[in-house]
Design a protein around this motif. Structure first.
Motif, short mmCIF file in Angstrom:
data_model
loop_
_atom_site.label_atom_id
_atom_site.label_comp_id
_atom_site.label_asym_id
_atom_site.label_seq_id
_atom_site.Cartn_x
_atom_site.Cartn_y
_atom_site.Cartn_z
N GLN A 146 0.92 -1.00 -0.10
CA GLN A 146 0.07 -0.03 -0.06
C GLN A 146 0.92 1.21 -0.13
N GLU A 147 1.84 1.28 1.04
CA GLU A 147 2.62 2.41 1.03
C GLU A 147 3.23 2.79 -0.26
N ARG A 148 3.88 1.74 -0.99
CA ARG A 148 4.52 1.67 -2.07
C ARG A 148 3.52 2.33 -3.40
N SER A 149 2.32 1.94 -3.44
CA SER A 149 1.60 2.43 -4.45
C SER A 149 1.23 3.89 -4.14
N VAL A 150 0.98 4.36 -2.77
CA VAL A 150 1.02 5.46 -2.69
C VAL A 150 1.87 6.57 -3.20
N THR A 151 3.03 6.02 -2.92
CA THR A 151 4.38 6.79 -3.51
C THR A 151 4.36 7.02 -4.93
N ASP A 152 4.08 5.70 -5.48
CA ASP A 152 3.91 5.78 -7.25
C ASP A 152 2.80 7.02 -7.42
N ASN A 153 1.79 7.31 -6.69
CA ASN A 153 0.58 7.99 -7.16
C ASN A 153 1.06 9.48 -7.01
N GLU A 154 2.18 9.75 -6.26
CA GLU A 154 2.28 11.34 -6.43
C GLU A 154 2.59 11.69 -7.55
N ALA A 155 3.31 10.96 -8.61
CA ALA A 155 3.64 11.48 -9.76
C ALA A 155 2.35 11.64 -10.69
N THR A 156 1.16 11.10 -10.40
CA THR A 156 -0.02 10.99 -11.05
C THR A 156 -0.58 12.46 -11.50
N MET A 157 -0.78 12.63 -12.73
CA MET A 157 -1.65 13.91 -13.25
C MET A 157 -2.88 13.77 -12.91
N PRO A 158 -3.77 14.57 -12.56
CA PRO A 158 -5.21 14.55 -12.57
C PRO A 158 -5.63 14.57 -13.81
N LEU A 159 -6.70 13.71 -13.91
CA LEU A 159 -7.49 13.54 -15.12
C LEU A 159 -7.64 15.01 -15.90
N PRO A 160 -8.34 15.86 -15.11
CA PRO A 160 -8.74 17.16 -16.01
C PRO A 160 -7.38 17.82 -16.74
N GLU A 161 -6.48 17.53 -16.06
CA GLU A 161 -5.30 18.24 -16.65
C GLU A 161 -4.72 17.40 -17.77
N ALA A 165 2.21 13.32 -19.68
CA ALA A 165 1.75 13.28 -18.26
C ALA A 165 2.34 11.79 -17.67
N GLY A 166 3.12 11.30 -18.34
CA GLY A 166 3.88 10.22 -17.53
C GLY A 166 2.89 8.99 -17.55
N SER A 167 3.76 7.71 -17.38
CA SER A 167 3.21 6.64 -17.71
C SER A 167 2.35 6.04 -16.54
N SER A 168 2.50 6.84 -15.27
CA SER A 168 1.68 6.22 -14.15
C SER A 168 0.31 6.97 -14.11
N ARG A 169 0.01 7.40 -15.08
CA ARG A 169 -1.09 8.37 -14.80
C ARG A 169 -2.32 7.47 -14.68
N ASP A 170 -3.46 7.98 -14.08
CA ASP A 170 -4.58 7.22 -13.71
C ASP A 170 -5.64 7.40 -14.77
N GLY A 171 -6.59 6.59 -14.89
CA GLY A 171 -7.62 6.92 -15.99
C GLY A 171 -7.32 7.15 -17.31
N ARG A 172 -8.38 7.67 -18.00
CA ARG A 172 -8.11 7.69 -19.40
C ARG A 172 -8.81 8.72 -20.10
N VAL A 173 -8.34 9.36 -21.05
CA VAL A 173 -8.83 10.51 -21.89
C VAL A 173 -9.09 9.92 -23.18
N ARG A 174 -10.56 9.91 -23.53
CA ARG A 174 -10.74 9.31 -24.90
C ARG A 174 -11.22 10.60 -25.75
N VAL A 175 -10.59 10.64 -26.82
CA VAL A 175 -11.06 11.73 -27.60
C VAL A 175 -11.75 11.11 -29.09
#
Lengths: 82, 329
Positions: free
Chosen positions: B162-177, B244-254
Motif C-alpha cells: 500500500q505504501e509503495r503504491s501511494v508513493t507511485d501515485n504522487e506523480a500522477t497527473m489529475p485527469l482534468p489536466e 503526463a507520465g506513464s503512471s497516470r490514472d484513468g483515461r482520456v478519450r477523444v
C-alpha cells in the motif's frame, strides 16, 4: 498547396510525442506517385515515434495521409529515418 | 461480475492495484493479464502491463475461511448471515482506506457484537477485516476461528505494498489536466487540418473523460470507417504518455465527430445479438479479434446479459472475446 498540410501535421504530431522536439526534422521529397516525408528524431526518441508493434507510426501515417487528402498529391509516404 | 482493469510497470504491480480496487485478497480474485509490460523497440518505449481482475465468483467455502470482502454484493451465497456483509460492500474502491484498521475490533470475540457496535463511522465495515488481522498477532482470539497467523502475515504484506503504491501515485497527473493536454493537442491538429472545432467534455466514469470534437469540416479527421479518428485517439494516448507520465490514472478519450460513440453503440448491439444466439443455441461463439477498448465494450455489454459470460482468448493483436453460455466460463 503542395502537401504543406501533410508535412505540417506530421511535424506537429511528432514534436508532441518525442522528448526532444527541437531535434525533429521532416524532409519532403517527390516520388513517382506523390511525396515522401522523411522524419528524423533525436537519439532515443525513435522508439516513441514507432511505438509497440509500430502502432504509433501507423497512427501517424494515417493522420498525415488524411491531412494530405485534399492536396491532390497522390500517395504520401512517411518514413522514419534512424 | 465486474472486472477492473489496471496498468502498472509490472504485472505484479498491476495485480496489486487491481486488488486494491476490488478490495479483496489475492486468493479471492481472478486475474487475466491483458498485456505484459513491454520494452518497445530500441529499448525505449515502455508499455505498461495491463491486468484485468474481478472478484472470484462465489463458491461455497468452509466457514472458517469466510473472510472475503466482496465487492459485488447481491450474489446469493456471498455475505449471507455474516456480521457485516452489507456494510463492507460499499465503496471499496478507495484503496487509501486500507490498512488503517479499527484497532480494537480484534478484541471482539463475538462476531455479531462486532457488527453491532455502530458509531465508528462508515469505514468500519470495510476496514474491519484489516483491523482484525492487524490485531491478530497481539490479541487474536481463539473463538474467532480465523486463520490468524496467515492473516497477519498477509496484511503486513499488503500494507507495505500500500505504501509503495501511494508513493507511485504522487506523480500522477489529475485527469482534468490530462484532458487539457489532449484537447490542446487536438486543437493544434485541427488547425493544421484546416478544420474549426469545438470540444465537449464529459466525465463518463470516475476514471474516464471523453472529449467529443465537433465541427463542420471533420470528414478528413474522421476518415474512412473512422480510421483517422481512431488514429488520432491513439496519438492522444501517446502524447499523454509522454507529457503526463506513464503512471497516470484513468483515461482520456477523444471522439472525433462522435463516431466512436456511434461505433460503440453499434458494437454493443452486435454483441447483444451474438449473446442471444449463444443463449438460444447453447454454443459458444468467438468474435473477431478486437483491440482492448472494443473488447471491454464487449465484456461490459455481455455482463448485462443473462445466461452468457465472456472469456478472452489469444494474445494481442489476435486476442478475441468468446461468448459462452453462463457457467462454462
Amino acid at each position: 498547396m503542395s502537401a504543406a498540410a501533410a508535412a505540417s501535421v506530421c511535424e506537429y504530431v511528432v514534436r508532441q510525442i518525442v522528448d526532444d522536439p527541437d531535434a525533429v526534422a521532416v524532409a519532403q521529397s517527390d516520388t513517382d506517385g506523390g511525396i515522401r516525408l522523411d522524419v528524423t528524431v533525436g537519439d532515443g526518441d525513435m522508439g516513441r515515434v514507432i511505438g509497440k508493434r509500430g502502432r504509433v507510426a501507423g497512427a501517424i501515417r494515417t493522420v498525415v495521409r488524411a491531412a494530405g487528402v485534399d492536396d491532390e498529391i497522390g500517395s504520401i509516404e512517411v518514413e522514419f529515418v534512424d | 461480475m465486474e472486472w477492473v482493469e489496471t496498468t502498472a510497470k509490472t504485472t505484479a504491480e498491476a495485480k496489486e492495484s487491481a486488488l486494491d480496487r476490488l478490495g479483496v485478497h489475492e486468493d479471492d480474485a481472478e486475474f487475466e493479464v491483458v498485456s505484459e509490460a513491454k520494452t518497445g523497440l530500441f529499448g525505449r518505449v515502455k508499455e505498461d502491463a495491463r491486468v484485468r481482475a474481478r472478484v472470484r465468483p462465489a463458491t461455497p467455502r468452509a466457514k472458517d475461511d469466510r473472510r472475503r470482502r466482496s465487492k459485488g454484493g447481491g450474489r446469493g451465497s456471498r455475505g449471507q448471515g455474516r456480521d457485516n456483509g452489507g456494510s463492507r460492500n460499499s465503496g471499496n474502491r478507495g484503496s487509501g482506506n486500507r490498512g488503517q484498521g479499527n484497532k480494537g475490533q480484534g478484541n471482539k470475540s463475538d462476531r455479531n457484537k462486532s457488527s453491532g457496535n455502530g458509531g465508528s463511522g462508515p469505514d468500519k465495515g470495510r476496514s474491519q477485516d484489516k483491523g482484525r488481522s492487524h490485531q491478530d498477532g497481539r490479541s487474536h482470539q481463539e473463538g474467532q476461528g480465523r486463520a490468524g497467523r496467515t492473516d497477519s502475515t498477509r496484511s503486513t504484506d499488503r500494507s507495505k505494498k500500500q505504501e509503495r503504491s501511494v508513493t507511485d501515485n504522487e506523480a500522477t497527473m489529475p485527469l482534468p489536466e490530462q484532458a487539457d493536454i489532449a484537447q490542446e493537442f487536438v486543437a493544434g491538429l485541427a488547425e493544421r487540418f484546416g478544420a474549426s472545432v469545438d470540444f465537449v467534455r464529459e466525465d463518463v466514469a470516475d476514471d474516464e473523460i471523453r472529449i467529443t470534437v465537433n465541427g463542420d469540416d471533420l470528414g478528413r479527421m474522421v476518415g474512412r470507417r473512422g480510421n483517422t479518428a481512431v488514429a488520432i485517439d491513439e496519438l492522444v494516448r501517446t502524447v499523454l504518455q509522454r507529457q503526463a507520465g506513464s503512471s497516470r490514472d484513468g483515461r482520456v478519450r477523444v471522439d472525433i465527430g462522435g463516431v466512436r460513440a456511434r461505433r460503440t453503440e453499434a458494437l454493443a448491439n452486435f454483441c447483444r445479438e451474438q449473446a442471444a444466439l449463444v443463449r438460444e443455441s447453447g454454443m459458444a461463439r468467438a468474435l473477431e479479434p478486437m483491440g482492448g477498448a472494443d473488447r471491454k465494450v464487449t465484456h461490459d455489454t455481455i455482463a448485462d446479459e443473462d445466461g452468457v459470460d465472456t472469456i478472452s482468448e489469444g494474445e494481442d493483436p489476435n486476442r478475441r472475446v468468446v461468448i459462452v453460455p453462463a457457467g462454462d466460463a
